[in-house]
Design an enzyme around this catalytic site. Structure first.
Site, mmCIF file in Angstrom:
data_model
loop_
_atom_site.group_PDB
_atom_site.id
_atom_site.type_symbol
_atom_site.label_atom_id
_atom_site.label_comp_id
_atom_site.label_asym_id
_atom_site.label_seq_id
_atom_site.Cartn_x
_atom_site.Cartn_y
_atom_site.Cartn_z
ATOM 1 N N CYS A 54 -27.837 55.464 -44.625
ATOM 2 C CA CYS A 54 -29.233 55.683 -45.028
ATOM 3 C C CYS A 54 -30.020 56.347 -43.904
ATOM 4 C CB CYS A 54 -29.888 54.350 -45.406
ATOM 5 S SG CYS A 54 -29.122 53.514 -46.794
ATOM 6 N N ASP A 647 -14.768 42.842 -53.037
ATOM 7 C CA ASP A 647 -14.139 44.139 -52.799
ATOM 8 C C ASP A 647 -12.650 43.857 -52.597
ATOM 9 O OD1 ASP A 647 -13.836 46.886 -52.097
ATOM 10 O OD2 ASP A 647 -13.732 46.258 -50.005
#
Length: 988
Positions: A54, A647
């Site tokens: 980001c 995950d």
């Protein structure tokens, strides 16, 4: 120039203007357009960043703007510093560019280039003494938030700390301390995010001349802005410019200028707070024992002496207008009431001055009413000859029991912060610094304070010693015990280029370590900061206690007045018989005793301590077990988790992919095929790519020792083909050109996008691999499939048991992966997960999280904390597993330091146990007040004829808050849930 200090023996000095000018010349430098020289710098708050990707995105968006000279984005501070040409761009253009990148922007400031560059805001931790209940906390928070320049303020009752985010160019640290002290509380700065202040304990100062000599040395040290020396505590506080002088240079400068006369030791801010906590507990104990010492004679005069004729006759001896016994009681109680009990008057006064109320107001009301009535009764008896009974003992015993409660509460609260104390104690006090000559050769070593270590220092770590700082091994090998930081009990081998963590223990060999991270950047300090932040934060359930505290005292006072009027009026109109009155009593005294009991039995402290003490203990227990919790809100949400999304790679699996099979479908030799694939994958950072390169290297250099150095050299040396136009295609594979031919390494999607048809025999081979939980990687060259590489990532041994355990706890496990459906289903079947989401791109994992959240369910995401950052941020509870050395940039709410899935169960179980304890605390605190107040008010007196004396009511009030804190301390006995118990497995 010496400035007198209001603290008496404290002196503040500022350095001369010539040094200030040097600093300004350094700090006024700004990047400018080389052609025009026109530049403007602004600081922008950027909201919505969750990971390094980001911040890189924001930085790239800014640098693409015409006229931007430089752009630096700080992820942790949520801030961007932008230098640009104001003739080409406006502030609004900068904000629009950030918002177009998908983030929120707000311009914070445009610093004057003549002033030193500074952070837009600083974070300061202030020690605040004198708070007694949630009402005090609300009062201090309100005062801080109203100060100009303060953007955020959070105050924690259990730790007596305030966390304040402020603009240093609008308000100073001293102004914040002054505001707190003007509200009637004691305050001091513990630490700040601004690395410009250090505190030393100075040895060698024996006289006024020595002190003046020390001050003279400091006045001429370059970079020292101001200093303050306290002769009583021997503490030297120095504010300096870190760009001009370092903390170690300060110590060396003072040592050199004084020819070794002065010895300086750095004070750890956490140790300083701990010592103040001990002082506070000791002070409370002294007050309690003093009050008890004076209260016992009062009790004896009232209860025991009337049964001893000789002593009683002496007490009945008239001395002036009063009896000797009355004089003694009045004198003793006055000392207890106004000398020992002065702290209650001070605290009550500052609360009322700020328009608030707290427990001290109730204590002052109750004890003062009893004291004033008793004095009035004596004066009335001396004037009229009608002697009413006095209740001096009520006032003295009440203060004694309240002080006992405060002392026990202080002891218990100290236990709740043991986690931070133990973490602080992990850091060694000193370090061995290797002294090198200009050529880099070691010519000696010296012992320095560990808090003076700087990045780049070469340190020597002896066997059995603690590693003094985060760094990299440059010489030697040894096993290091990292259990105190990571929770892993097995020692870890450390060789050249291996990273080490400060606070861990070197077991065998001698290591030379180059320091890389010190101060707030070090892992241990980040862990301490996380635990401290969690203990400062407030869970949502705390808002209930804050609301109750805001109305509690006024309601209790109103009930006390109603009780007094009710009993007094009832007695006056003859609603109850006079034989209910105690001997030598009247309706006024009868009503007053009930009223005082109501005031002193009510306890807002228990409500205020119910949540923060439990959260403090829970975060400490979690930290000691390798589970770092980033706040009370995260702890509260984890107890309600309904789905845990895992995950696959590196979370359910070991993250150590290995090549299990290779098959070539043309005439190319196997060695050449592996060399081609390795060349294509060598520039990729994906774990599967690294496994392929390592397998190919091992195939070609079977006899080479597999060490870190040879592996690093071999993967970049000449045995690989030259690669052109390399590119990574996320979720698909890699593409490059080798010897003029396009090479593709990846999955079916990559082949389909490039128009490559997969033959049936290749497809059947890949399907067989996938059904065995092996990922089949297709390799194409010159537009045709030439081979397949099978890569497997073994499951963690505890994965299947943890999945079963979660189901037993009522939590639904889900697996999400970017791998193909067949491999995903095979892995899911092996671990026992029914709900599988495969072929999901990294950005799509966050969408999977939101899908489960649609019906209001609380969702936890467990990932490695790097490529899973968007999903971790989107989840209600993000758990980053095995991220112990990179915790500063995690988007998760929980950091599981050990790479062990059992900690997921512990995180949820600890949350459930903590909030069960909090609910029990609230039930007790509420039930106590709901039952105790009517009893004290005499609601049951007509039936039982039992009247609760005010001093007994005071004892009940004191012990109620102690009981709540002790209840929270039971969490210290928490043990990791046994999987055999969760799964109901009987072990023979």
């Amino acid at each position: 120039m010496m400035i007198p200090s209001p603290r008496g023996n404290l002196q503040m000095s500022h350095v001369g203007s010539d040094m200030d000018e040097d600093v300004r010349l350094l700090d006024s430098y700004d990047d400018k357009d080389p052609l025009t020289g026109s530049s403007r710098t602004i600081q922008v708050r950027v909201t919505g960043m969750t990971c390094a990707a980001c911040s890189n995105s924001v930085e790239a968006s800014l640098l693409h703007l015409p006229g931007v000279f430089s752009a630096s984005v700080a992820l942790l501070q949520n801030r961007a510093d932008v230098a640009f040409d104001p003739r080409l761009l406006k502030d609004a253009d900068i904000m629009n560019a950030i918002e177009d990148a998908g983030f929120e922007a707000e311009v914070l400031s445009a610093p004057d280039s003549s002033k030193p560059k500074h952070q837009s805001t600083l974070l300061g931790y202030f020690t605040i003494r004198g708070m007694t209940c949630a009402a005090c906390v609300n009062s201090v928070e309100g005062i801080l938030r109203d100060l100009p320049g303060v953007q955020r303020a959070v105050v924690a009752l259990a730790t007596s700390l305030g966390e304040v985010e402020y603009d240093p160019y609008v308000i100073s640290k001293d102004s914040i301390i002054t505001a707190i002290e003007e509200a009637g509380f004691e305050a001091s700065l513990m630490q700040s995010s601004e690395q410009d202040k250090i505190i030393f304990v100075v040895g060698g100062v024996f006289s006024e001349i020595d002190a003046q000599f020390l001050e003279g040395i400091l006045s001429y040290l370059k970079g020292v802005r101001q200093f303050r020396y306290d002769r009583m505590s021997r503490e030297l506080e120095v504010v300096f410019d870190p760009e001009v002088v370092s903390s170690r240079s300060l110590v060396d400068g003072i040592d050199g200028q004084s020819s070794g006369k002065f010895k300086l030791q750095v004070v750890n801010p956490y140790s300083r707070v701990t010592s103040k906590d001990v002082e506070e507990t000791s002070k409370m104990f002294r007050l309690f024992t003093s009050s008890l010492f004076l209260s016992i004679p009062i009790f004896l005069i009232r209860v025991v002496c009337p049964r001893i004729p000789m002593v009683y006759s002496m007490l009945l001896w008239r001395c002036g207008p009063f009896l000797m016994g009355d004089w003694l009681k009045w004198a003793l109680v006055s000392v207890v009431q106004f000398v020992i009990g002065k702290r209650f008057y001070i605290a009550a006064g500052r609360a009322l001055r700020n328009g608030a109320t707290n427990m001290d107001v109730l204590v002052v009301l109750g004890t003062t009413a009893s004291y004033i009535y008793s004095v009035c009764a004596l004066l009335y008896g001396a004037a009229t000859g009608f002697w009413s009974p006095t209740y001096f003992d009520t006032s003295a015993m009440l203060i004694t029991f309240v002080l006992l409660g405060k002392y026990l509460e202080s002891l218990a609260k100290g236990k709740t912060s043991d986690a931070i104390k133990k973490l602080v104690e992990l850091a060694p006090a000193t370090a061995l610094l290797l002294v090198k000559d200009k050529g880099g050769r070691v010519i000696g070593e010296r012992e320095i304070d560990a808090l003076l270590i700087q990045p780049g220092d070469a340190l020597k770590v002896l066997p059995g010693a603690k590693v003094p700082a985060d760094g990299v091994v440059v010489l030697g090998s040894s096993y290091v015990n990292e259990s105190m930081v990571s929770g892993e009990s097995v020692p870890v081998l450390k060789e050249v280029d291996s990273p080490v963590i400060g606070g861990t223990i070197n077991l065998h060999g001698v290591l030379h370590v180059q320091a890389t991270k010190v101060g707030s950047d070090a892992v241990l300090n980040q862990i301490i900061s996380l635990v401290e932040t969690a203990q400062m934060s407030k869970a949502s359930i705390q808002k209930f206690a804050d609301f109750i505290a805001s109305i509690f005292i006024p309601v209790v006072v109103a009930l006390s007045v109603i009780t007094f009027l009710g009993w007094y009026i009832a007695g006056a109109v003859g609603a109850f018989p006079d034989d209910w009155l105690p001997e030598k009593s009247n309706h006024l005294v009868f009503a007053l005793m009930f009223s005082i009991s109501v005031v002193v039995i009510a306890c807002p402290c228990a409500l205020g301590l119910a949540t923060p003490t439990a959260v403090m203990v829970a975060t400490g227990v979690g930290a000691s077990n390798g589970v770092l919790i980033k706040g009370g809100d995260a702890l509260e949400r984890a107890q309600k988790v309904m789905y845990v999304i895992f995950d696959k790679t590196g979370t359910l699996t070991q993250g150590k992919a290995t090549v299990t099979t290779t098959k070539v479908f043309n005439e190319m030799p196997r060695g050449d095929f592996l060399k081609l694939v390795a060349s294509a994958e060598a520039s990729s950072e994906h774990p599967l790519a690294k496994a392929i390169v390592e397998y190919a290297r091992h195939f070609h250099f079977l006899d080479e020792p597999v060490d870190a150095t040879s592996r690093k050299d071999s993967t970049i040396s000449g045995w690989l083909y030259d690669v052109d136009d390399f590119s990574v295609l996320p979720g698909r594979g890699v593409r490059c050109f080798i010897r003029g031919k396009q090479v593709l390494v990846g999955n079916r999607k990559l082949m389909a996008e490039n128009g490559i048809i997969i033959p049936d025999n290749v497809e059947n081979f890949v399907v067989a691999l996938e059904e065995s939980a092996i990922t089949g990687i297709l390799v194409a060259s010159n537009s045709e499939i030439i081979g397949v590489v099978g890569v497997a990532d073994p499951l963690k041994r505890e994965a299947a048991v943890v999945v079963k355990g979660l189901e037993k706890m009522g939590v639904t496990p889900v697996m999400v992966t970017g791998d193909n459906w067949r491999t995903a289903k095979a892995v899911a079947k092996e671990v026992g997960i029914q709900d599988v989401r495969a072929e999901v791109m990294p950005a799509g994992k966050a969408e999977v999280v939101r899908l489960f959240q649609k019906d209001g369910s609380i969702v936890a995401m467990v990932g490695d904390g790097i490529n899973d950052s968007p999903a971790l941020a989107a989840a209600d509870v993000g758990m980053a597993i095995g991220a112990g050395t990179d915790i500063a940039i995690e988007a998760a709410d929980y950091v599981l330091m050990r790479n062990n899935l059992e900690d997921v169960i512990m995180a949820i179980d600890l949350s459930r146990k903590t909030f069960a304890r909090i609910r029990w605390n609230y039930v007790f605190a509420m039930a106590y007040n709901v039952i105790a107040i009517p009893v004290a008010a005499g609601a049951f007196y007509p039936l039982t004829k039992i009247m609760l004396p005010p001093w007994v009511a005071g004892a009940c009030m004191a012990l109620s808050s102690v009981s709540v804190v002790c209840s929270s301390l039971f969490l210290r006995r928490y043990r990791n849930p046994r999987l055999t118990t969760i799964l109901e497995i009987t072990v023979e």
